[in-house]
Structures are given as C-alpha cells and as structure tokens.
Design a protein around this motif. Structure first.
Motif, PDB file in Angstrom:
ATOM      1  N   ASN A 156       0.780  -1.235   0.000  1.00 14.90           N
ATOM      2  CA  ASN A 156       0.000   0.000   0.000  1.00 14.90           C
ATOM      3  C   ASN A 156       0.817   1.294   0.000  1.00 14.90           C
ATOM      4  O   ASN A 156       0.237   2.371  -0.128  1.00 14.90           O
ATOM      5  CB  ASN A 156      -0.945   0.013   1.206  1.00 14.90           C
ATOM      6  CG  ASN A 156      -1.992  -1.070   1.090  1.00 14.90           C
ATOM      7  OD1 ASN A 156      -2.756  -1.088   0.142  1.00 14.90           O
ATOM      8  ND2 ASN A 156      -2.008  -1.993   2.035  1.00 14.90           N
ATOM      9  N   LEU A 157       2.119   1.187   0.141  1.00 14.85           N
ATOM     10  CA  LEU A 157       2.939   2.392   0.172  1.00 14.85           C
ATOM     11  C   LEU A 157       3.864   2.460  -1.036  1.00 14.85           C
ATOM     12  O   LEU A 157       4.243   1.433  -1.598  1.00 14.85           O
ATOM     13  CB  LEU A 157       3.769   2.449   1.462  1.00 14.85           C
ATOM     14  CG  LEU A 157       2.992   2.462   2.767  1.00 14.85           C
ATOM     15  CD1 LEU A 157       3.936   2.547   3.946  1.00 14.85           C
ATOM     16  CD2 LEU A 157       1.986   3.601   2.809  1.00 14.85           C
ATOM     17  N   THR A 158       4.232   3.660  -1.386  1.00 16.85           N
ATOM     18  CA  THR A 158       5.181   3.855  -2.481  1.00 16.85           C
ATOM     19  C   THR A 158       6.576   3.461  -2.003  1.00 16.85           C
ATOM     20  O   THR A 158       6.820   3.376  -0.788  1.00 16.85           O
ATOM     21  CB  THR A 158       5.208   5.331  -2.921  1.00 16.85           C
ATOM     22  OG1 THR A 158       5.763   6.115  -1.846  1.00 16.85           O
ATOM     23  CG2 THR A 158       3.825   5.839  -3.290  1.00 16.85           C
ATOM     24  N   PRO A 159       7.513   3.230  -2.917  1.00 16.31           N
ATOM     25  CA  PRO A 159       8.880   2.916  -2.485  1.00 16.31           C
ATOM     26  C   PRO A 159       9.459   3.982  -1.547  1.00 16.31           C
ATOM     27  O   PRO A 159      10.120   3.649  -0.565  1.00 16.31           O
ATOM     28  CB  PRO A 159       9.651   2.823  -3.795  1.00 16.31           C
ATOM     29  CG  PRO A 159       8.620   2.375  -4.795  1.00 16.31           C
ATOM     30  CD  PRO A 159       7.354   3.095  -4.368  1.00 16.31           C
ATOM     31  N   GLU A 202       7.821   5.956   0.519  1.00 16.73           N
ATOM     32  CA  GLU A 202       7.164   5.825   1.829  1.00 16.73           C
ATOM     33  C   GLU A 202       7.681   4.604   2.572  1.00 16.73           C
ATOM     34  O   GLU A 202       7.875   4.641   3.791  1.00 16.73           O
ATOM     35  CB  GLU A 202       5.648   5.744   1.648  1.00 16.73           C
ATOM     36  CG  GLU A 202       5.020   7.033   1.168  1.00 16.73           C
ATOM     37  CD  GLU A 202       3.585   6.881   0.709  1.00 16.73           C
ATOM     38  OE1 GLU A 202       2.833   7.862   0.822  1.00 16.73           O
ATOM     39  OE2 GLU A 202       3.205   5.783   0.238  1.00 16.73           O
ATOM     40  N   ARG A 203       7.909   3.511   1.857  1.00 14.70           N
ATOM     41  CA  ARG A 203       8.398   2.284   2.503  1.00 14.70           C
ATOM     42  C   ARG A 203       9.773   2.482   3.128  1.00 14.70           C
ATOM     43  O   ARG A 203      10.108   1.828   4.114  1.00 14.70           O
ATOM     44  CB  ARG A 203       8.428   1.124   1.511  1.00 14.70           C
ATOM     45  CG  ARG A 203       7.046   0.606   1.164  1.00 14.70           C
ATOM     46  CD  ARG A 203       7.088  -0.734   0.468  1.00 14.70           C
ATOM     47  NE  ARG A 203       7.808  -0.743  -0.778  1.00 14.70           N
ATOM     48  CZ  ARG A 203       7.272  -0.598  -1.982  1.00 14.70           C
ATOM     49  NH1 ARG A 203       5.969  -0.425  -2.103  1.00 14.70           N
ATOM     50  NH2 ARG A 203       8.021  -0.645  -3.064  1.00 14.70           N
TER      51      ARG A 203
END
Length: 140
Positions: free
Chosen positions: A14-17, A19-20
């Motif tokens: 659910n998160l972008t790279p 954000e991860r």
C-alpha cells in the motif's frame, strides 16, 4: 508474529517505495526499554530520525497493561511525534486509561473522519495524543 507479518505486507502493498523507506514495522514490549533498533523519539533533535506518527489500535483492553503502554508512549512521543489511538469502549476500566492518558499527554478526539458518526455509534473512538512539549510536525 503473524500480526507483524501482516503489517509488513500491508506496507509493501500500500505504500510507495519512498514511503516504505521511512516506515518501520517492529515489535514493542510495553513498559520495557526500547530496543536498539527502535529510535528513541525522546532523544530526537531537529532533523533527527525520530518518529512522526505512532499508531495504536485496539490496545486498551487489559487494565494491567495500561501503565506499561503509557510508559512506552512516553518513550516514543517526542517533540514532533503524534499518536493516533483507536479503541472500542468496552468497560469502565477503558475510561480509566484515557483519564491517565490525558494526565500525561495533550489529548484530543479525532472528529473529522468521514466515518465519525458510525464509529461513535459503535463505541469506537479515535484520539490524538502528543507530548506536552509538542512543537508540531517536523519541517520538511
């Protein structure tokens, strides 16, 4: 650890790279010193790597865990950290937790969620807690 695995999968899906790279999923044992792999938000300095947000969901159910949970929140909530705590009101003891929370932190109810009316009917509350030294979100 099944729950932590589920959280990691949710982060992955659910998160972008970008954000991860900044999200950490880890186990915390309330009331014990924070592990070395967890940044001590209380020692955070401007521009440091302290936490921006702590999420706690369905953690208020065992009265003997209230004090350890409050102690751990105290360790995690630095000058730029806020906690969102979601809880279902079940017993009078749950209210005692929130009284203690308000003594230690600045607490406000989250009312701007589009599902607020339904949550309230179902006995679910969402509160925001910050330290008394809260300085607002970290500058970008």
């Amino acid at each position: 650890m099944l729950f932590l695995d589920l959280m990691r999968r949710n982060v992955e899906h659910n998160l972008t790279p970008a954000e991860r790279r900044v999200v950490r999923v880890c186990e915390l044992k309330w009331g014990t010193p924070l592990p070395d792999n967890v940044i001590r938000a209380s020692e955070d300095s401007d521009g440091g790597d302290g936490f921006d947000l702590v999420l706690a969901s369905d953690c208020v159910y065992l009265e003997s865990a209230f004090e350890p949970l409050l102690a751990t929140l105290g360790d995690l909530l630095g000058p730029h950290t806020e906690a969102l705590i979601v809880s279902k009101r079940r017993r009078k003891a749950d209210k005692r937790f929130f009284v203690k929370l308000r003594k230690q932190f600045v607490v406000s109810e989250v009312t701007d969620d589009p599902n607020y009316a339904r949550f309230t009917r179902e006995g679910i509350s969402i509160v925001r807690a910050v330290s008394r030294q809260y300085q607002g979100p970290r500058p970008l």
